[in-house]
Design an enzyme around this catalytic site. Structure first.
Site, PDB file in Angstrom:
ATOM      1  CG  ASP A 189      -1.787   1.184   1.363  1.00 40.66           C
ATOM      2  OD1 ASP A 189      -2.392   1.589   0.349  1.00 40.66           O
ATOM      3  OD2 ASP A 189      -1.883   1.738   2.479  1.00 40.66           O
ATOM      4  CG  ASP A 208      -1.158   7.830   0.815  1.00 41.45           C
ATOM      5  OD1 ASP A 208      -0.047   8.047   0.317  1.00 41.45           O
ATOM      6  OD2 ASP A 208      -2.217   8.300   0.351  1.00 41.45           O
TER       7      ASP A 208
END
Length: 183
Positions: free
Chosen positions: A14, A16
């Site tokens: 992922d 952020d």
């Protein structure tokens, strides 16, 4: 008879809260707001050294909301890649859902971004990993058939179990050094 190269596993990341410091409930809209998470460059380099594809799977609905353009997002990712190259840590692929919730089929926890990466990069999902900081990341891995999951704790309360849970990204390299086999 031509030889068929075997599929290789990947580590999906992922963005952020994992690759870069989380903006909280906001968005990273420009390079000046992007800060690599502590230890993540070493973790990416280790994955590549062990023979894994490294793939970014990220939701970036700031584009869908009109807070940034697709071009600005692409430029941010290009700058990120240029910073990773000298460390042998550049990502092999970047997949971003830029749509508003409920308007697409690729938004997490859908497995669509992982499935596209599998098809485009020849990935063996059965030997792959995912590192995320939110239930939707872990659920996406489950939905895609990615068996190994790592959650970085964040301000999101965990309700979907990950195989490993870490307090922060600085712990990721040590975990991968111990658990990630050489391909």
């Amino acid at each position: 008879m031509p030889t068929v190269s075997p599929l290789r596993p990947a580590v999906f990341f992922d963005r952020d809260g994992v690759v870069n410091v989380s903006p909280g409930d906001g968005y990273v809209l420009c390079w000046e707001d992007f800060h690599f998470a502590p230890g993540i460059i070493d973790a990416l380099a280790l994955c590549r050294e062990r023979g894994y594809a490294t793939i970014l799977v990220t939701s970036q609905q700031g584009v869908g909301k009109g807070l940034m353009t697709q071009e600005a997002l692409d430029e941010l990712h290009a700058h990120m890649q240029s910073e990773l190259v000298p460390h042998d840590a550049a990502l092999d692929g970047i997949y971003a859902c830029t749509h508003l919730a409920g308007t697409c089929t690729c938004r997490k926890p859908s497995a669509e971004m992982i499935s596209r990466a599998r098809d485009e990069h020849g990935i063996d999902l059965s030997r792959s990993w995912l590192v995320g900081d939110h239930d939707r990341d872990i659920q996406m891995a489950i939905n895609a058939g990615v068996p190994r999951t790592v959650r970085i704790l964040s301000h999101h309360e965990p309700k979907v179990n990950a195989e490993f849970t870490l307090e922060e990204t600085t712990e990721l390299t040590a975990l991968l050094r111990e658990k990630l086999p050489q391909v």
